[in-house]
Design an enzyme around this catalytic site. Sequence first.
Site, PDB file in Angstrom:
ATOM      1  N   ASP A 120       0.851  -1.191   0.000  1.00 18.52           N
ATOM      2  CA  ASP A 120       0.000   0.000   0.000  1.00 18.52           C
ATOM      3  C   ASP A 120       0.887   1.241   0.000  1.00 18.52           C
ATOM      4  O   ASP A 120       1.946   1.247   0.635  1.00 18.52           O
ATOM      5  CB  ASP A 120      -0.908   0.016   1.237  1.00 18.52           C
ATOM      6  CG  ASP A 120      -2.168   0.820   1.026  1.00 18.52           C
ATOM      7  OD1 ASP A 120      -2.068   2.030   0.731  1.00 18.52           O
ATOM      8  OD2 ASP A 120      -3.272   0.256   1.165  1.00 18.52           O
ATOM      9  N   THR A 129      -4.837   6.494  -0.073  1.00 21.52           N
ATOM     10  CA  THR A 129      -6.229   6.518   0.392  1.00 21.52           C
ATOM     11  C   THR A 129      -6.435   5.614   1.606  1.00 21.52           C
ATOM     12  O   THR A 129      -7.427   5.761   2.315  1.00 21.52           O
ATOM     13  CB  THR A 129      -7.201   6.091  -0.728  1.00 21.52           C
ATOM     14  OG1 THR A 129      -6.870   4.769  -1.178  1.00 21.52           O
ATOM     15  CG2 THR A 129      -7.134   7.046  -1.902  1.00 21.52           C
ATOM     16  N   GLY A 130      -5.523   4.689   1.860  1.00 18.78           N
ATOM     17  CA  GLY A 130      -5.631   3.810   3.015  1.00 18.78           C
ATOM     18  C   GLY A 130      -5.014   4.445   4.259  1.00 18.78           C
ATOM     19  O   GLY A 130      -4.364   5.502   4.185  1.00 18.78           O
ATOM     20  N   SER A 156     -13.987   5.891  -6.761  1.00 21.12           N
ATOM     21  CA  SER A 156     -14.795   7.098  -6.855  1.00 21.12           C
ATOM     22  C   SER A 156     -14.969   7.591  -8.290  1.00 21.12           C
ATOM     23  O   SER A 156     -14.000   7.924  -8.992  1.00 21.12           O
ATOM     24  CB  SER A 156     -14.221   8.232  -6.010  1.00 21.12           C
ATOM     25  OG  SER A 156     -14.865   9.447  -6.294  1.00 21.12           O
ATOM     26  N   SER A 176     -15.797  -3.883 -10.615  1.00 19.38           N
ATOM     27  CA  SER A 176     -16.746  -2.879 -10.134  1.00 19.38           C
ATOM     28  C   SER A 176     -18.084  -2.966 -10.864  1.00 19.38           C
ATOM     29  O   SER A 176     -18.140  -3.244 -12.071  1.00 19.38           O
ATOM     30  CB  SER A 176     -16.166  -1.480 -10.338  1.00 19.38           C
ATOM     31  OG  SER A 176     -17.134  -0.485 -10.073  1.00 19.38           O
ATOM     32  N   TYR A 189     -13.559   6.178 -14.341  1.00 18.29           N
ATOM     33  CA  TYR A 189     -13.381   5.073 -13.398  1.00 18.29           C
ATOM     34  C   TYR A 189     -13.966   3.787 -13.962  1.00 18.29           C
ATOM     35  O   TYR A 189     -13.335   2.721 -13.921  1.00 18.29           O
ATOM     36  CB  TYR A 189     -14.050   5.416 -12.060  1.00 18.29           C
ATOM     37  CG  TYR A 189     -14.064   4.262 -11.090  1.00 18.29           C
ATOM     38  CD1 TYR A 189     -12.898   3.860 -10.453  1.00 18.29           C
ATOM     39  CD2 TYR A 189     -15.243   3.576 -10.804  1.00 18.29           C
ATOM     40  CE1 TYR A 189     -12.903   2.794  -9.557  1.00 18.29           C
ATOM     41  CE2 TYR A 189     -15.267   2.520  -9.910  1.00 18.29           C
ATOM     42  CZ  TYR A 189     -14.083   2.126  -9.295  1.00 18.29           C
ATOM     43  OH  TYR A 189     -14.087   1.068  -8.426  1.00 18.29           O
ATOM     44  N   ASN A 236     -21.408  -1.362  -4.110  1.00 21.14           N
ATOM     45  CA  ASN A 236     -21.609  -0.450  -2.980  1.00 21.14           C
ATOM     46  C   ASN A 236     -21.368  -1.110  -1.631  1.00 21.14           C
ATOM     47  O   ASN A 236     -22.272  -1.272  -0.809  1.00 21.14           O
ATOM     48  CB  ASN A 236     -23.017   0.138  -3.036  1.00 21.14           C
ATOM     49  CG  ASN A 236     -23.228   0.995  -4.266  1.00 21.14           C
ATOM     50  OD1 ASN A 236     -23.659   0.499  -5.302  1.00 21.14           O
ATOM     51  ND2 ASN A 236     -22.902   2.276  -4.179  1.00 21.14           N
ATOM     52  N   ASP A 256     -23.431   9.365 -12.250  1.00 22.35           N
ATOM     53  CA  ASP A 256     -24.174   8.397 -11.450  1.00 22.35           C
ATOM     54  C   ASP A 256     -25.229   7.691 -12.300  1.00 22.35           C
ATOM     55  O   ASP A 256     -25.914   8.327 -13.115  1.00 22.35           O
ATOM     56  CB  ASP A 256     -24.870   9.082 -10.277  1.00 22.35           C
ATOM     57  CG  ASP A 256     -24.005   9.141  -9.044  1.00 22.35           C
ATOM     58  OD1 ASP A 256     -22.911   8.547  -9.057  1.00 22.35           O
ATOM     59  OD2 ASP A 256     -24.419   9.781  -8.063  1.00 22.35           O
TER      60      ASP A 256
END
Length: 344
Positions: free
Chosen positions: A46, A50-51, A96, A135, A159, A188, A297
């Site tokens: 990592d 973001t972690g 995201s 995803s 993305y 989600n 979205d």
Amino acid sequence: MELQNGADKESLSGSSFLVTGGAGFIGSSLVAYLLNNGARRVRVLDNFSTGFRSNLDEFSSHPGFELIEGDIRDLQTCRDAAKGMRFVFHEAALGSVPRSIHDPVTTNEVNISGFLNMLVAARDEGVKRMVYAASSSTYGDSVELPKVEDRIGRPLSPYAVTKYVNELYADVFARTYGMELIGLRYFNVFGPKQNPAGAYAAVIPKFIEALMNHESPVINGDGEYSRDFTYIDNVIQMNMRAVFTDFAPAVNQTYNVAFGQQTSLNELTSYLKRYLCDYDPLIANVPIEYGQQRLGDIPHSLASIDKAQQMLDYSPRFSVETGLQETVRWFVKKKELATIQQAV
């Protein structure tokens, strides 16, 4: 998390695992599951973009735990991380939809170039199987419900493009190099340890934190957009099914990972207010605000989990309601501990 079917103590104790993105929400949950159930060796790669290191603190002294701080955009780092590993869980990515619209270049570099590096490293280091995070965004503008794995639409964001390209690369590497690769299209995912902060925070932890602070959550649009919200323990189960399956036709496939239930954002906030009121009745009076619909979205998302059930014996144990109750309990406990520490 208790031991999942298909991942017995013997199979875990005899195996070594690399978890890329292991300091993130899903990655650290996988690390916790593996180490708490007797995995012989778990290595995390990592770069902490973001972690969070705090997600791994409890394992820092574990004899089977190893951390490599590095970036999947560097091929040699990926090779070093994959060396000696039997299995790889590839969770590292820049998530995201809004982030990808704001910065498509970095999203592409991490999610496509980084993924390709991990494929090459896994191939060259003789990894037995790689399970990677795909995803639900891959379904794009398809209006068909529920979403079925072999029918997708056109991507609606950079993305989504990157995650679809991952699936294409995995298919080519499986056929060209004889690799074992399984993609999991997450729908989600939510649960404890999910980050509520930042511009790209997931909706559930963000709403929980707002409500606990007596602040109005802001729903994008009229609240009737719906999602197949999926509790983290279901996701862990699916990862274990995928990495340990010995059913040959199940390998080199892509699967939906979901509960198989639609929940609108209005319903979601209603659940959250109800469960949080058990701890703070004043939350019932916090109003909900509505803002502009978010670019990129999709209106509705609902997964068919038939393929996962048939091929991998997937059987999600946590409904949306049960998962939300568990998640709320964790966030409330976290806040109570923080309050006690501040008082001291």
